[in-house]
Each structure stands twice: as structure tokens, then as C-alpha cells.
Enzyme design. Structure first.
Site, mmCIF file in Angstrom:
data_model
loop_
_atom_site.group_PDB
_atom_site.id
_atom_site.type_symbol
_atom_site.label_atom_id
_atom_site.label_comp_id
_atom_site.label_asym_id
_atom_site.label_seq_id
_atom_site.Cartn_x
_atom_site.Cartn_y
_atom_site.Cartn_z
ATOM 1 N N SER A 106 0.674 -1.068 0.088
ATOM 2 C CA SER A 106 0.591 -0.392 -0.161
ATOM 3 C C SER A 106 0.758 1.383 0.247
ATOM 4 C CB SER A 106 -0.842 -0.147 1.174
ATOM 5 O OG SER A 106 -1.547 1.110 1.796
ATOM 6 N N TYR A 142 -1.630 0.020 10.661
ATOM 7 C CA TYR A 142 -2.390 -0.563 9.512
ATOM 8 C C TYR A 142 -1.450 -0.128 8.406
ATOM 9 C CZ TYR A 142 -3.826 -0.922 4.579
ATOM 10 O OH TYR A 142 -3.821 -1.292 3.614
HETATM 11 P P1 NDP Z 1 -11.453 -5.872 0.053
HETATM 12 O O1 NDP Z 1 -11.654 -5.636 1.259
HETATM 13 O O2 NDP Z 1 -13.073 -5.923 -1.164
HETATM 14 O O3 NDP Z 1 -11.136 -7.215 -0.085
HETATM 15 C C1 NDP Z 1 -10.481 -7.966 0.854
HETATM 16 C C2 NDP Z 1 -9.941 -9.693 0.642
HETATM 17 O O4 NDP Z 1 -8.996 -10.072 1.870
HETATM 18 C C3 NDP Z 1 -11.650 -10.403 1.145
HETATM 19 O O5 NDP Z 1 -10.878 -10.806 -0.739
HETATM 20 C C4 NDP Z 1 -11.626 -11.146 1.844
HETATM 21 O O6 NDP Z 1 -11.621 -12.177 2.165
HETATM 22 C C5 NDP Z 1 -10.004 -11.428 2.263
HETATM 23 N N1 NDP Z 1 -9.164 -11.455 3.551
HETATM 24 C C6 NDP Z 1 -8.990 -10.220 4.980
HETATM 25 N N2 NDP Z 1 -8.737 -11.094 6.021
HETATM 26 C C7 NDP Z 1 -8.181 -12.303 5.439
HETATM 27 C C8 NDP Z 1 -8.537 -13.631 6.208
HETATM 28 N N3 NDP Z 1 -8.269 -13.638 7.791
HETATM 29 N N4 NDP Z 1 -7.928 -15.245 5.584
HETATM 30 C C9 NDP Z 1 -8.898 -15.253 4.007
HETATM 31 N N5 NDP Z 1 -8.902 -13.732 3.108
HETATM 32 C C10 NDP Z 1 -8.489 -12.404 3.885
HETATM 33 O O7 NDP Z 1 -10.336 -4.702 0.096
HETATM 34 P P2 NDP Z 1 -9.235 -4.413 -0.811
HETATM 35 O O8 NDP Z 1 -9.676 -5.313 -3.027
HETATM 36 O O9 NDP Z 1 -9.158 -3.190 -1.093
HETATM 37 O O10 NDP Z 1 -8.010 -5.258 -0.089
HETATM 38 C C11 NDP Z 1 -7.148 -5.869 -1.159
HETATM 39 C C12 NDP Z 1 -5.974 -5.308 -0.404
HETATM 40 O O11 NDP Z 1 -5.152 -4.690 -0.931
HETATM 41 C C13 NDP Z 1 -5.647 -5.876 0.985
HETATM 42 O O12 NDP Z 1 -4.306 -6.374 1.410
HETATM 43 C C14 NDP Z 1 -5.377 -4.086 1.531
HETATM 44 O O13 NDP Z 1 -4.737 -3.794 2.758
HETATM 45 C C15 NDP Z 1 -4.498 -3.260 -0.132
HETATM 46 N N6 NDP Z 1 -5.267 -2.419 -0.157
HETATM 47 C C16 NDP Z 1 -6.922 -1.355 -1.064
HETATM 48 C C17 NDP Z 1 -6.202 -0.525 -1.076
HETATM 49 C C18 NDP Z 1 -7.729 -0.185 -1.174
HETATM 50 O O14 NDP Z 1 -7.425 2.093 -0.944
HETATM 51 N N7 NDP Z 1 -8.812 -0.686 -1.100
HETATM 52 C C19 NDP Z 1 -4.754 0.554 -1.809
HETATM 53 C C20 NDP Z 1 -3.940 -0.235 -1.575
HETATM 54 C C21 NDP Z 1 -3.716 -1.886 -0.868
HETATM 55 P P3 NDP Z 1 -13.018 -12.750 3.124
HETATM 56 O O15 NDP Z 1 -13.449 -11.421 3.582
HETATM 57 O O16 NDP Z 1 -13.757 -13.505 2.172
HETATM 58 O O17 NDP Z 1 -11.831 -13.450 3.603
HETATM 59 C C1 8X3 Z 2 -4.833 1.626 1.571
HETATM 60 C C2 8X3 Z 2 -4.852 3.156 1.176
HETATM 61 O O1 8X3 Z 2 -4.795 4.843 1.701
HETATM 62 O O2 8X3 Z 2 -5.798 4.144 3.369
HETATM 63 O O3 8X3 Z 2 -4.236 0.879 1.788
HETATM 64 O O4 8X3 Z 2 -3.990 3.312 3.286
HETATM 65 S S1 8X3 Z 2 -4.859 3.876 2.559
#
Ligand code: NDP
Ligand code: 8X3
Length: 251
Positions: free
Chosen positions: A139, A152
Site C-alpha cells: 500500500s 495498518y
Molecule cells: P476488500 O475488503 O474489498 O477485499 C479484501 C479481501 O481480503 C477479501 O476478499 C477478504 O475475503 C480477504 N481477507 C481478509 N481477511 C482475510 C483472512 N483472514 N483470510 C483470508 N482472506 C481474507 O479490500 P481490497 O480489495 O481493497 O484489499 C485487498 C488488498 O489491497 C489488501 O491487502 C489491502 O490492504 C490492499 N490495499 C487496498 C487499498 C484500497 O484503497 N482499497 C489501497 C492499498 C492497498 P474474506 O472476507 O472472504 O475472507
Molecule cells: C489503503 C490505502 O491510504 O487508506 O492501503 O492506507 S490507505
């Protein structure tokens, strides 16, 4: 046919990656905790793209579950070419002094330990075959910190460090490691961070156009399909309206 394993494919970036790689004729192993969503996505990928899909329902925080799911793969899915370590979350948004231990543990156990557990199991085959590509979804919060982001941000700084470290450890095996650092992407991320408060989650993207999950999967697709000798080690992605974790312009 190449095989890709995507953790956290039940939503957001992981789901978009599953659709992109299914479109491009990869065999997919998709994971997450929500079985209904995994099954629905499996049906969709089979129907729309005629993809071979193996859905695996487990919690990346549990090493035994992770190991048991990933070390007993059916023969046809056993040689993983690409691993996208995507499963992750933010839980809570507040100062260290007011932080909840349970939120901290959830983030540390998922974002750091879960990523390590999956990688440990999957990289063994890649090392044996001297081939593979690991994509870690870090991120912009792994590059910079912001108020109330503390734990985080720390977990994503850890992912950033692990990407650099893995790249060195796996150099002799010729395994590519790419660290992807997105800024604001509209997924269920903020809804999860704010404990299901949809109004608060919507406000995060108020007055600007965030990235979409498909934007991220488009870049990952490009990174995976570069010539063999060319590696993107690290890439930061933001919408036009965002210059850093702390600077965005809103209308
Ligand atoms: P979502 O919440 O849409 O997706 C998160 C995914 O992670 C879900 O499929 C969830 O599946 C899975 N997950 C969470 N906890 C677990 C667990 N304990 N075991 C297995 N699977 C798990 O968020 P994003 O798509 O945005 O997030 C994906 C990645 O991108 C994350 O690592 C996030 O930190 C990162 N990210 C996101 C950003 C944003 O602005 N959205 C920016 C930068 C990075 P389920 O609940 O079914 O287990
Ligand atoms: C998710 C993006 O800026 O909320 O990783 O940390 S931010």
C-alpha cells in the site's frame, strides 16, 4: 496453461485480478473466508471465461488451515506460476492511545503473518522449479504514514520490507517479486475499516475519483506479462487526484 493463486478473491482487488486472469486463460486458485462468494465467483469465471477454477475457503491467519489447503492441491493445480498475496485489511481508524488490541491483532495476523504463511507454503514449489512470480499487495501506507493509520501503516511497511527481503532470498531461484503499493482504491476496504459504516466509507472518496479494483488488476496483468528478464520490483499507483498518502485534491 499457467496457474495463478489469488488470496482474498471474494472482493475488491483480488476479485478483479481473478476476472482479469480468467479472461487471459489462466487456471485459478481463489481463496477467502466467505464460501458463498467464492462459489459464486467460481461459477461466474467458469461460465463467462470457461476457466478452470479451484476455490479454497480458509483463513490466512491460521497456519494449519493455510498449510492444509495449499499443500494438498489437486495435481492439475499443483504448479503455481503466480501468487498474488492480496488478502488484507484495515480494522479501525484511531490513535495508538485509543487503539483496540483486537484490531491490531487482526491486521498484524492477516497482513503480515497471513502473507508469510501463504508464501512459505507456495514458494517451495516455485523454488524447486526455479520459476515463479510473487506479487505482494502492499500500500501507499507502506511507503508513508498518516494520522490514525498507525498499525495498518506498520503492517504495510512490513509487507514492503518482506517484498525486498524475499527478492534477495529467492534470487538464486529466479523468482520475481513485485511489491504493488496502491493509494485510494474503491473496494470494500473502507467499509471493513469502519466496521460496516457505509456512510463513513463513502466519505473517504468524497469529491475525487478513486482508482478501481480493475485499475490495479490491469497493472498486475501488465507486470506479469513482461519479458522474462524484465522485473517490476516496486510500483506505486494512485488516482490523478492523489499525490501522496496525505495529499489529495477534492472538488
Ligand atoms: P476488500 O475488503 O474489498 O477485499 C479484501 C479481501 O481480503 C477479501 O476478499 C477478504 O475475503 C480477504 N481477507 C481478509 N481477511 C482475510 C483472512 N483472514 N483470510 C483470508 N482472506 C481474507 O479490500 P481490497 O480489495 O481493497 O484489499 C485487498 C488488498 O489491497 C489488501 O491487502 C489491502 O490492504 C490492499 N490495499 C487496498 C487499498 C484500497 O484503497 N482499497 C489501497 C492499498 C492497498 P474474506 O472476507 O472472504 O475472507
Ligand atoms: C489503503 C490505502 O491510504 O487508506 O492501503 O492506507 S490507505
Amino acid at each position: 496453461m499457467k496457474t495463478i493463486l489469488i488470496t482474498g478473491a471474494t472482493s475488491g482487488i483480488g476479485q478483479a485480478c481473478a476476472e482479469t486472469f480468467a479472461k487471459h486463460k489462466y487456471q485459478l486458485i481463489i481463496t477467502g473466508r466467505r464460501k458463498d462468494r467464492l462459489n459464486a465467483l467460481t461459477e461466474k469465471l467458469k461460465k463467462e471465461y470457461h476457466a478452470e477454477v479451484l476455490p479454497l475457503c480458509f483463513d490466512v491467519r491460521n497456519f494449519k488451515e493455510t498449510e492444509s489447503a495449499l499443500s494438498n492441491l489437486p495435481e492439475a493445480f499443483s504448479q503455481i506460476d503466480v501468487l498474488i498475496n492480496n488478502a488484507g485489511l484495515a480494522s479501525g481508524f484511531g490513535s495508538i492511545q485509543n487503539g483496540q488490541i483486537s484490531d491490531w491483532e487482526k491486521m498484524i495476523d492477516t497482513n503480515i503473518k497471513g502473507l508469510l504463511y501463504v508464501t512459505k507454503v507456495v514458494c517451495q514449489g516455485m523454488i524447486e522449479r526455479k520459476s515463479g512470480h510473487i506479487i505482494n499487495i502492499a500500500s501507499i501506507a507502506g511507503k508513508e504514514v498518516y494520522a490514525n493509520g498507525n498499525v495498518y501503516c506498520a503492517t504495510k511497511h512490513a509487507v514492503d520490507a518482506l517484498s525486498r527481503s524475499m527478492r534477495i532470498d529467492m534470487l538464486p531461484a529466479g523468482i520475481k517479486v513485485t511489491n504493488v503499493a496502491p493509494g485510494m482504491v474503491e473496494t470494500e476496504f473502507s467499509l471493513v475499516r469502519f466496521g460496516g459504516d457505509a456512510e463513513r466509507a463513502k466519505n473517504v472518496y468524497q469529491g475525487l475519483q478513486p482508482l478501481s479494483a480493475q485499475d490495479i488488476s490491469t497493472v498486475i496483468d501488465m507486470v506479469v506479462h513482461l519479458p522474462h528478464n524484465l522485473v517490476v520490483n516496486d510500483i506505486t499507483l494512485t488516482p490523478l487526484a492523489q499525490a501522496s498518502a496525505n495529499h489529495a485534491i477534492r472538488s
